[in-house]
Structure formats: C-alpha cells, structure tokens
Design an enzyme around this catalytic site. Sequence first.
Site, PDB file in Angstrom:
ATOM      1  N   CYS A   4       0.808  -1.065  -0.391  1.00  0.00           N
ATOM      2  CA  CYS A   4      -0.385   0.040  -0.356  1.00  0.00           C
ATOM      3  C   CYS A   4       0.689   1.442   0.094  1.00  0.00           C
ATOM      4  CB  CYS A   4      -1.429   0.011   1.138  1.00  0.00           C
ATOM      5  SG  CYS A   4      -1.814   1.540   1.449  1.00  0.00           S
ATOM      6  N   CYS A   7       0.845   3.639   2.503  1.00  0.00           N
ATOM      7  CA  CYS A   7       1.006   2.841   4.409  1.00  0.00           C
ATOM      8  C   CYS A   7       2.710   3.090   4.474  1.00  0.00           C
ATOM      9  CB  CYS A   7       0.905   1.815   3.825  1.00  0.00           C
ATOM     10  SG  CYS A   7      -0.408   1.192   5.154  1.00  0.00           S
ATOM     11  N   ASP A  30       0.059  16.231  -2.086  1.00  0.00           N
ATOM     12  CA  ASP A  30      -0.302  15.623  -3.490  1.00  0.00           C
ATOM     13  C   ASP A  30       0.938  15.898  -4.443  1.00  0.00           C
ATOM     14  OD1 ASP A  30      -3.243  14.287  -4.133  1.00  0.00           O
ATOM     15  OD2 ASP A  30      -1.497  14.549  -6.557  1.00  0.00           O
ATOM     16  N   HIS A  46      -4.058   1.495   8.175  1.00  0.00           N
ATOM     17  CA  HIS A  46      -5.117   1.427   7.170  1.00  0.00           C
ATOM     18  C   HIS A  46      -6.461   1.470   6.933  1.00  0.00           C
ATOM     19  CE1 HIS A  46      -4.884   0.061   3.027  1.00  0.00           C
ATOM     20  NE2 HIS A  46      -5.277  -0.935   3.362  1.00  0.00           N
ATOM     21  N   ASN A  87     -12.375  10.893  -2.791  1.00  0.00           N
ATOM     22  CA  ASN A  87     -12.710   9.581  -3.419  1.00  0.00           C
ATOM     23  C   ASN A  87     -13.343   8.563  -3.201  1.00  0.00           C
ATOM     24  OD1 ASN A  87     -13.680  12.262  -5.440  1.00  0.00           O
ATOM     25  ND2 ASN A  87     -11.003  11.871  -5.459  1.00  0.00           N
ATOM     26  N   GLY A  93     -14.279   7.511  -8.399  1.00  0.00           N
ATOM     27  CA  GLY A  93     -12.609   8.050  -8.288  1.00  0.00           C
ATOM     28  C   GLY A  93     -10.732   7.679  -7.757  1.00  0.00           C
ATOM     29  N   HIS A  98      -5.928   2.723   0.296  1.00  0.00           N
ATOM     30  CA  HIS A  98      -5.904   3.687   1.774  1.00  0.00           C
ATOM     31  C   HIS A  98      -6.239   4.745   1.534  1.00  0.00           C
ATOM     32  CE1 HIS A  98      -3.223   4.395   5.028  1.00  0.00           C
ATOM     33  NE2 HIS A  98      -3.958   5.111   4.892  1.00  0.00           N
ATOM     34  N   HIS A 100      -8.373   8.575   1.757  1.00  0.00           N
ATOM     35  CA  HIS A 100      -7.610   9.990   2.692  1.00  0.00           C
ATOM     36  C   HIS A 100      -8.059  10.829   1.853  1.00  0.00           C
ATOM     37  CE1 HIS A 100      -7.093   7.778  -2.151  1.00  0.00           C
ATOM     38  NE2 HIS A 100      -6.906   8.928  -2.845  1.00  0.00           N
ATOM     39  N   HIS A 102      -8.628  14.841   0.050  1.00  0.00           N
ATOM     40  CA  HIS A 102      -8.490  15.819  -0.410  1.00  0.00           C
ATOM     41  C   HIS A 102      -8.149  16.467   0.371  1.00  0.00           C
ATOM     42  CE1 HIS A 102      -7.155  13.154  -3.845  1.00  0.00           C
ATOM     43  NE2 HIS A 102      -7.776  12.439  -3.739  1.00  0.00           N
TER      44      HIS A 102
HETATM   45  P1  5GP Z   1      -7.433   8.903  -5.378  1.00  0.00           P
HETATM   46  O1  5GP Z   1      -8.150   9.764  -7.635  1.00  0.00           O
HETATM   47  O2  5GP Z   1      -6.939   8.249  -4.932  1.00  0.00           O
HETATM   48  O3  5GP Z   1      -8.448  10.035  -4.536  1.00  0.00           O
HETATM   49  O4  5GP Z   1      -6.332  10.387  -5.389  1.00  0.00           O
HETATM   50  C1  5GP Z   1      -5.448   9.761  -5.148  1.00  0.00           C
HETATM   51  C2  5GP Z   1      -4.275  11.327  -4.846  1.00  0.00           C
HETATM   52  O5  5GP Z   1      -3.167  10.784  -4.530  1.00  0.00           O
HETATM   53  C3  5GP Z   1      -4.099  11.775  -6.414  1.00  0.00           C
HETATM   54  O6  5GP Z   1      -4.682  12.943  -6.305  1.00  0.00           O
HETATM   55  C4  5GP Z   1      -2.269  11.259  -6.655  1.00  0.00           C
HETATM   56  O7  5GP Z   1      -1.835  12.243  -7.219  1.00  0.00           O
HETATM   57  C5  5GP Z   1      -2.104  10.990  -4.939  1.00  0.00           C
HETATM   58  N1  5GP Z   1      -0.365   9.659  -5.518  1.00  0.00           N
HETATM   59  C6  5GP Z   1      -0.414   9.183  -6.536  1.00  0.00           C
HETATM   60  N2  5GP Z   1       0.588   8.751  -6.071  1.00  0.00           N
HETATM   61  C7  5GP Z   1       0.910   9.967  -4.823  1.00  0.00           C
HETATM   62  C8  5GP Z   1       2.042   9.818  -5.057  1.00  0.00           C
HETATM   63  O8  5GP Z   1       3.368   8.749  -5.122  1.00  0.00           O
HETATM   64  N3  5GP Z   1       2.399  10.404  -3.497  1.00  0.00           N
HETATM   65  C9  5GP Z   1       1.550  11.650  -3.531  1.00  0.00           C
HETATM   66  N4  5GP Z   1       2.321  12.443  -2.108  1.00  0.00           N
HETATM   67  N5  5GP Z   1       0.822  11.836  -4.441  1.00  0.00           N
HETATM   68  C10 5GP Z   1       0.358  10.946  -5.366  1.00  0.00           C
HETATM   69 ZN    ZN Z   2      -2.781   1.233   3.626  1.00  0.00          ZN
END
Ligand code: 5GP
Ligand code: ZN
Length: 111
Positions: A4, A7, A30, A46, A87, A93, A98, A100, A102
């Site tokens: 993950c 994680c 991000d 997690h 999301n 989306g 894990h 999160h 935004h």
């Molecule tokens: P989701 O689309 O799952 O709601 O958001 C995932 C977010 O994680 C995206 O906004 C993407 O830019 C961010 N993200 C993806 N990989 C990484 C990473 O390795 N490091 C960081 N800091 N953000 C990441």
């Molecule tokens: Zn995790």
Amino acid sequence: MTDCLFCRIVARESPADIEYEDDAVLGFADIYPKAPVHVLIVPKQHVTSIQTMTPADVDAIGRCLLAARTLGERKGFGERGYRVVVNCGPEGGQVVAHVHFHFLAGRRGSG
Ligand code: 5GP
Ligand code: ZN
C-alpha cells in the site's frame, strides 16, 4: 514491506512532503496538485475506503477531519474556506486503496 503506497509513506519507506502529523493522522502534499494547496490527509491505520470502513475505523476517519480543520487554520484558510473531498471506489475516482481526504484550497472552488 506493504504494497500500500500510503502505508509506505506513513512508515517513511516512500518519500513525501509532510504537511501535518499527529498520532493518528498524516498529511502530505499531493504529487500532482489540482489546486494551489493540495494535501492528502490519511489515517495512519490502514482503511481501504469509505465503502469498507467499519465502526472500528470511525475514530481514525474522524481524526482526519479534525486534521483538515487544523490544517485549514494553520494555512490561513479557516475563514476563506477550502474543500475536503473523498473519492470512493473505481467509479468514484479512487485510485489509491487507502482512504484519503483531499484538502484543496487557494482558489475559488478549489480543484
Ligand atoms: P484518488 O484518485 O485515489 O482519490 O487520489 C489519489 C491521489 O494520490 C491523486 O491526487 C494523486 O495525485 C496522488 N498520488 C498518487 N501517487 C502519489 C505519490 O506517490 N505521492 C503523493 N504524494 N501523491 C500521490
Ligand atoms: Zn494503507
């Protein structure tokens, strides 16, 4: 090592720009920001998604929202406001499995 990504960031096994930390929560920038301020707020424990959370996860999820409040105040957006977005699942989306939050701020209708 866990597979993950978030994680691994929590465990400091993968790099991230840490913006917020307490005993239950980590906030980090991000990597592909969609607003002038774009922080991902995650529970250290997690939890895969809102769709899989259980009553045992309520405290960890609630702590993420408190962290958003603190981050908003610290960054000067308490009065101006910000968006907090979650999301969930493929059609919602969610790319990283894990949960999160935004935290998006710095522009009207951020993100
Ligand atoms: P989701 O689309 O799952 O709601 O958001 C995932 C977010 O994680 C995206 O906004 C993407 O830019 C961010 N993200 C993806 N990989 C990484 C990473 O390795 N490091 C960081 N800091 N953000 C990441
Ligand atoms: Zn995790």
